[in-house]
Enzyme design. Structure first.
Site, PDB file in Angstrom:
ATOM      1  N   ARG A 175      -1.043   1.277   9.821  1.00 21.42           N
ATOM      2  CA  ARG A 175      -1.856   2.620  10.250  1.00 21.42           C
ATOM      3  C   ARG A 175      -3.443   2.615  10.332  1.00 21.42           C
ATOM      4  NH1 ARG A 175       0.314   8.064   7.546  1.00 21.42           N
ATOM      5  NH2 ARG A 175      -1.048   8.837   9.384  1.00 21.42           N
ATOM      6  N   CYS A 233      -6.684   9.330   2.946  1.00 23.97           N
ATOM      7  CA  CYS A 233      -5.403   8.664   3.351  1.00 23.97           C
ATOM      8  C   CYS A 233      -4.995   9.205   4.682  1.00 23.97           C
ATOM      9  CB  CYS A 233      -4.163   8.815   2.237  1.00 23.97           C
ATOM     10  SG  CYS A 233      -4.191  10.515   1.548  1.00 23.97           S
TER      11      CYS A 233
END
Length: 283
Positions: A175, A233
């Site tokens: 990611r 995050c």
């Protein structure tokens, strides 16, 4: 109380008077709801707290898990029996990533004695320690939320920190690189951010790595505590695991904590004007 507490130390603490307040915050990004796990079994006396509904505000421009309104958080914590002069122990299923969100929020709210159960519910049950399906009815707590005891940064401050200090991205490498993006509008990372996957906090035993091991890991990223540091995050949950790891490692401390970009990538990527770096380099 330190950032982490072992299963044995918690077992001893639960026999003391007063014993810690226990919060069960089991949660998974893709489900099933943690309340189902709680109903099947939990630590005796633990109160379930819903991360999506009670430890975050409604999703929106601020991100998928914005910080809760202080008054709402105070009501949640008082319902769970939280008091300022009584330690709190939080746990999740295993790796501490969800429990770290509760740990951070309690610290942000001004509570001075909070710890995460090392190894979570998995470690507790692996040692055949007691569990129950009985739902407790704690007396109302008197904790007063005083928001702001832990630093929070917005997108502009995160961008500056990535250039002037260290901004750590807690997401998985794929990611971070932008290879995949299952949740948010765009792939990639904040330019200048460094990848520090939260999954690497846990060792082969399922417990958190030692302070020395974690300090070496952060040092390899150039994070030693001499410069400002923060974390983000996908939505502001697992980044709290990085903040806990930094403190557990001694890189930061309660007097000089790292900052949380609470909106995280879900906030950053929603604005098409903000740049997105891809690949393994910080950019």
């Amino acid at each position: 109380m330190h950032t982490l507490i072992s299963t044995d130390d918690l077992m001893s603490a639960l026999s003391a008077d007063p014993h810690p307040t226990l919060l069960d915050v089991r949660w998974s990004l893709l489900g099933p709801p943690g309340r189902e796990d709680y109903a099947e079994g939990h630590l005796p006396g633990a109160v379930f707290v819903d991360l999506d509904a009670e430890l975050a505000a409604e999703p929106g421009p601020a991100g998928r898990h914005p910080l809760p309104d202080p008054a709402v958080l105070q009501e949640v914590l008082r319902r769970a029996g939280v008091d300022a002069d009584r330690p709190v122990v939080v746990y999740d299923a295993d790796n501490g990533s969800a429990a770290a969100r509760a740990w951070w929020l309690l610290r942000w709210a001004g509570h001075r004695s909070v710890a995460v159960l090392d190894g979570g519910y998995a470690a507790w049950t692996a040692e055949h320690k007691p569990t129950t399906t009985e739902v407790p009815e704690p007396g109302p707590g008197g904790f007063r939320v005083r928001a702001g005891a832990m630093p929070v940064i917005d997108a502009e401050e995160a961008a500056a920190l990535a250039r002037e200090g260290a901004l750590l991205d807690a997401r998985a490498p794929e990611r971070y690189r932008g290879d995949v993006e299952p949740m948010d509008p765009r792939a990639g990372h904040v330019p200048g951010a460094l990848n520090a996957p939260f999954s690497e906090h846990i060792g082969e035993t399922g417990r958190w790595r030692s302070p020395g091991d974690l300090a070496e890991r952060f040092a390899a990223l150039g994070v030693t505590g001499h410069d400002p540091v923060g974390a983000y995050c996908g939505s502001g949950v697992t980044a709290c695991s990085v903040l806990l790891a930094l403190e557990h490692a001694g890189v930061t401390d309660a007097g000089n904590p790292a900052a949380l970009y609470a909106g995280s990538w879900s906030n950053w990527s929603a604005d098409p004007e903000r740049p997105a770096a891809t690949g393994a380099e910080a950019g």
